[in-house]
Enzyme design. Structure first.
Site, short mmCIF file in Angstrom:
data_model
loop_
_atom_site.label_atom_id
_atom_site.label_comp_id
_atom_site.label_asym_id
_atom_site.label_seq_id
_atom_site.Cartn_x
_atom_site.Cartn_y
_atom_site.Cartn_z
N TYR A 114 2.02 -4.25 -7.26
CA TYR A 114 1.21 -4.52 -6.07
C TYR A 114 0.00 -3.59 -6.03
O TYR A 114 0.09 -2.39 -6.24
CB TYR A 114 2.04 -4.32 -4.80
CG TYR A 114 1.20 -4.41 -3.54
CD1 TYR A 114 0.82 -5.65 -3.04
CD2 TYR A 114 0.75 -3.26 -2.89
CE1 TYR A 114 0.03 -5.75 -1.91
CE2 TYR A 114 -0.03 -3.35 -1.75
CZ TYR A 114 -0.40 -4.59 -1.27
OH TYR A 114 -1.19 -4.69 -0.16
N ASN A 390 1.77 3.05 -0.80
CA ASN A 390 2.59 1.98 -1.38
C ASN A 390 1.77 1.26 -2.46
O ASN A 390 0.59 0.97 -2.22
CB ASN A 390 3.00 0.99 -0.29
CG ASN A 390 3.71 -0.23 -0.85
OD1 ASN A 390 4.77 -0.10 -1.44
ND2 ASN A 390 3.11 -1.40 -0.68
N GLU A 490 -3.56 -9.08 10.05
CA GLU A 490 -3.69 -9.38 8.62
C GLU A 490 -2.79 -10.56 8.24
O GLU A 490 -1.85 -10.43 7.46
CB GLU A 490 -3.35 -8.11 7.82
CG GLU A 490 -3.92 -8.07 6.42
CD GLU A 490 -2.85 -8.40 5.38
OE1 GLU A 490 -3.07 -9.38 4.62
OE2 GLU A 490 -1.84 -7.69 5.32
N ASN A 493 0.98 -10.42 8.12
CA ASN A 493 1.68 -9.52 7.19
C ASN A 493 1.96 -8.20 7.89
O ASN A 493 3.08 -7.70 7.89
CB ASN A 493 0.83 -9.30 5.94
CG ASN A 493 1.47 -8.31 4.98
OD1 ASN A 493 2.65 -8.45 4.65
ND2 ASN A 493 0.71 -7.31 4.54
#
Length: 722
Positions: A114, A390, A490, A493
């Site tokens: 990601y 992340n 968003e 999300n």
């Protein structure tokens, strides 16, 4: 083996025994795997000792970052732009490089991660092999902030907040789980050390996937975006090229490698940085609230019994026990308390048995607030030493872990709670000053704390009390929570988000308002101290004058014989002892004021029991009343004015009791170091001018030393129960 703890009691740490700096498995093997013990251990010892440590750390010339031991006081010091140098631990270089190399290797192997090969957030289904271009686009689209025409539009974060964010972000990235080059962290440190501060938008983050929008502007400077601006050491706006030159960063702008843009923006540093600054001040204000509550007791002639340790021991709450012990220490041996005890002995059945809640329950009020501040402080210290982006790069297990450490809930919750605390402290201060300026409650001080000769032309702290009501109302409004106003963002999300920075900003506003209140109240307390000094000298002069007049007029008859009225003197002095001097000081011989009325009453009462002697001119006490009053009118006003003149010149016979009290350092600081003087309607200076001196000093951290000096000899324990 895992490193447990960081010196701040945060329980953060990282293992470095595997050669690449990421002993992730070791984090789960130490004796406190859930971190509860570390969190509890962080709260051992007194709050005051913790504040003392904060003050000492705040003044250290170097902040050395290694990822796990940053404190809120260090953040506050660097944020404030003090002469503090930021250094990076060389021990961190290896683990930072290991995670950066892992990202590049995995990209080369075609590993799907990601933010490295994917799109972002709700569009993470998209894929690309252009890792560097992806990071560049990340910074571009996150540059969504609005700045207005310039700083005058008020749409930029204060530079102090940005500096705090930069420091915290570097610290969190040093742990080596984020996939970013050490050189980028060195560049941010160079900006800090040369006082070059990127301009960040005030608004635009929900602190959910970190503080994406504001942090993207720090990254924008590092990659040389044309829209990026910074503030130079002289306060002027500069572009990225000039920012690099001023900071001494060579080699040109950074070409972001895969994951590096995400590592910079996907974290909670702006919210936690500002929260650190807020909590540094909140901790100091909490101690100030304890000390000035004790001073409030001194000037109100309160009963110190409310601090007795048994009362608070039986309640069990540590914050309350400490607050009471601190107040007990200030009041123990206080010259004001000794004087108050003598006053309370007079006519005890005619006086309230106990003080009002703003004084008597101040330890119970402040104690839980201190506990919340300590808990919030430790929560934020854990956050600023956490890895909060992340995905996390676990080199030891050869994988990228997708999670949500960017969620800034610890910040939002801690700041909401802290704001409630600040509002409650402000409410207590307002209740206390409301009693202090009200002559119905303040045990003999003049209405509005008016210090001049003519109360009809001196309204003292009336405007200040109105301002305090305004401050308190706004502060109570700010106590409303931010974190319950979440909007799904968003493309759903980021459907829950912490609003950490918004809450921190509101808490920073609350701190400023509470400093306005503290400044006003502190000057009011100093005014009350001086009024008690004036009161004591006035009362002594009145007693001496009445005694002398009584001896001259009442002792002898017209033929030199002893007169029955000579026995009145003792009762005349009792009147003065019982009467508030400011109830008559502006016109002591006025027939409408209580002094002359009650002095006459004494003579009348003695005359009524004088029996048949009242029938004789030579032994009549009634016949002495006019002569006594005329002599008093000829003498007393001059003596009272003489005391006023001596007070103005600092030459009073009786010295100010405050010099014999543990609270003296704060009084001395306000009066002597800051030059905030005694207020009267006879002077040109306004109250706000004097309040401002204290407010500016608080903003410059000058109040810390005199505050702690008041408690320098406290041993950290209550007085024994005897």
């Amino acid at each position: 083996m895992a490193h447990i703890g960081n010196g701040n009691g945060n329980g953060n740490g990282f293992a470095n025994g595997n050669g690449n700096g990421n002993g992730a498995a070791g984090l789960c093997l130490h004796p406190d795997p859930l971190n509860w013990r570390a969190a509890a251990d962080a709260l051992t010892g007194s709050h005051l000792d913790e504040v003392r440590r904060m003050a000492a750390e705040f003044r250290k010339p170097v902040v050395r970052l290694e990822g796990a031991s940053l404190s809120i006081s260090q953040v506050a010091a660097v944020a404030a732009g003090r002469e503090v140098k930021v250094e990076l631990s060389e021990e961190a270089r290896g683990r930072v490089k290991a995670s950066s190399d892992w990202v590049m290797d995995s990209m080369g192997k075609g590993t799907d991660s990601y933010g490295v090969t994917t799109g972002f957030g709700a569009t993470s289904h998209r894929r690309t092999k252009e890792g560097g271009a992806l990071q560049k686009e990340l910074i571009r689209f996150l540059n969504a902030g609005i700045f207005g025409a310039g700083p005058e539009d008020g749409q930029t974060l204060p530079p102090t907040t940005t500096r705090a964010a930069m420091l915290v972000r570097v610290n969190t990235l040093l742990q080596g789980y984020s996939g970013i080059r050490f050189e980028i962290l060195e560049a941010i440190s160079s900006l800090l050390n040369h006082n070059v501060t990127p301009i960040l938008p005030l608004r635009g983050t929900i602190s959910s996937s970190g503080d994406l929008v504001p942090l993207s502007y720090i990254a924008g400077v590092l990659i040389g975006r044309p829209n990026s601006k910074s503030i130079g050491p002289d306060g002027t706006y500069v572009d990225a090229t000039e920012a690099f030159r001023l900071a001494g960063i060579s080699g040109g702008f950074f070409e972001l490698q895969p994951k590096e843009g995400l590592a910079m923006v996907n974290g909670t540093a702006v919210g936690s940085g500002l929260a650190s600054m807020v909590l540094f001040e909140a901790n100091i204000i909490a101690v100030l609230a304890e000390v000035i509550s004790a001073i409030f007791c001194e000037v109100m002639q309160g009963k110190p019994e409310f601090t007795d340790h048994l009362t608070h021991k039986l309640k069990h709450h540590p914050g309350q026990i400490e607050a009471a012990a601190i107040m007990e220490h200030i009041l123990a041996g206080s010259s004001y308390m000794k004087m108050a005890a003598k006053i309370h002995e007079q006519d005890p059945l005619q006086k309230p048995k106990q003080d009002r809640y703003a004084l008597r329950t101040s330890p119970q009020w402040l104690g839980p607030l201190i506990e919340v501040i300590r808990t919030s402080t430790k929560s934020i210290e854990r956050e600023i030493n956490s890895v909060n982006d992340n995905p996390l790069i676990d080199v030891s297990r050869n994988k990228a872990i997708h999670g949500g450490n960017f969620q800034g809930t610890p910040i939002g919750v801690s700041m909401d709670n802290t704001r409630l605390v600040l509002a409650a402290i402000g409410k207590l201060m307002f209740a206390q000053i409301s009693e202090l300026v009200n002559d119905f409650y303040n045990n003999g001080l003049p209405s509005n704390l008016s210090g001049g000769r003519n109360p009809s032309l001196d309204y003292g702290f009336k405007g200040a009390e109105i301002a305090m009501a305004s401050y308190c109302s706004e502060l109570q409004f700010l106590a409303n929570p931010v974190t319950n106003h979440v909007q799904s963002a968003e493309q759903h999300n980021q459907d829950v988000n912490s609003l950490g920075l918004i809450s921190a900003r509101k808490t920073a506003e609350a701190v400023e308002i509470l400093k306005l209140m503290s400044s006003t109240f502190l000057v009011a307390l100093c005014q009350a101290v001086d009024l008690r000094h004036l009161e004591e000298n006035l009362k002594a002069a009145v007693k001496n004058t009445v005694s002398q007049v009584a001896k001259r007029v009442l002792t002898m008859g017209v033929n030199g014989e002893l007169h029955p009225s000579r026995f009145c003197e003792k009762d005349l002095i009792k009147v003065i002892d019982r009467e508030y001097v400011f109830a008559y000081a502006d016109d002591p011989c006025s027939a409408t004021y209580p002094l002359m009325q009650k002095l006459r009453g004494v003579l009348v009462e003695h005359a009524l029991v004088n029996g048949d002697k009242e029938k004789e001119m030579g032994t009549s006490i009634f016949q002495k009343i006019t002569a006594f009053e005329e002599e008093l009118k000829a003498t007393l006003p001059k003596e009272v004015e003489g005391v006023r003149v001596a007070f103005d010149n600092g030459t009073n016979v009786i010295p100010n009791r405050i010099s014999e009290c543990r609270s003296y350092p704060l009084y001395k600081f306000v009066r002597e170091e800051l030059g905030a003087g005694y207020l009267t309607g006879e002077k040109v200076v306004s109250p706000g001018e004097e309040f401002n001196k204290v407010f500016v000093a608080m903003n410059q951290w000058k109040l810390i030393d005199p505050l702690l000096e008041c408690l320098s000899d406290w041993n950290g324990a209550p007085l024994p129960i005897c």
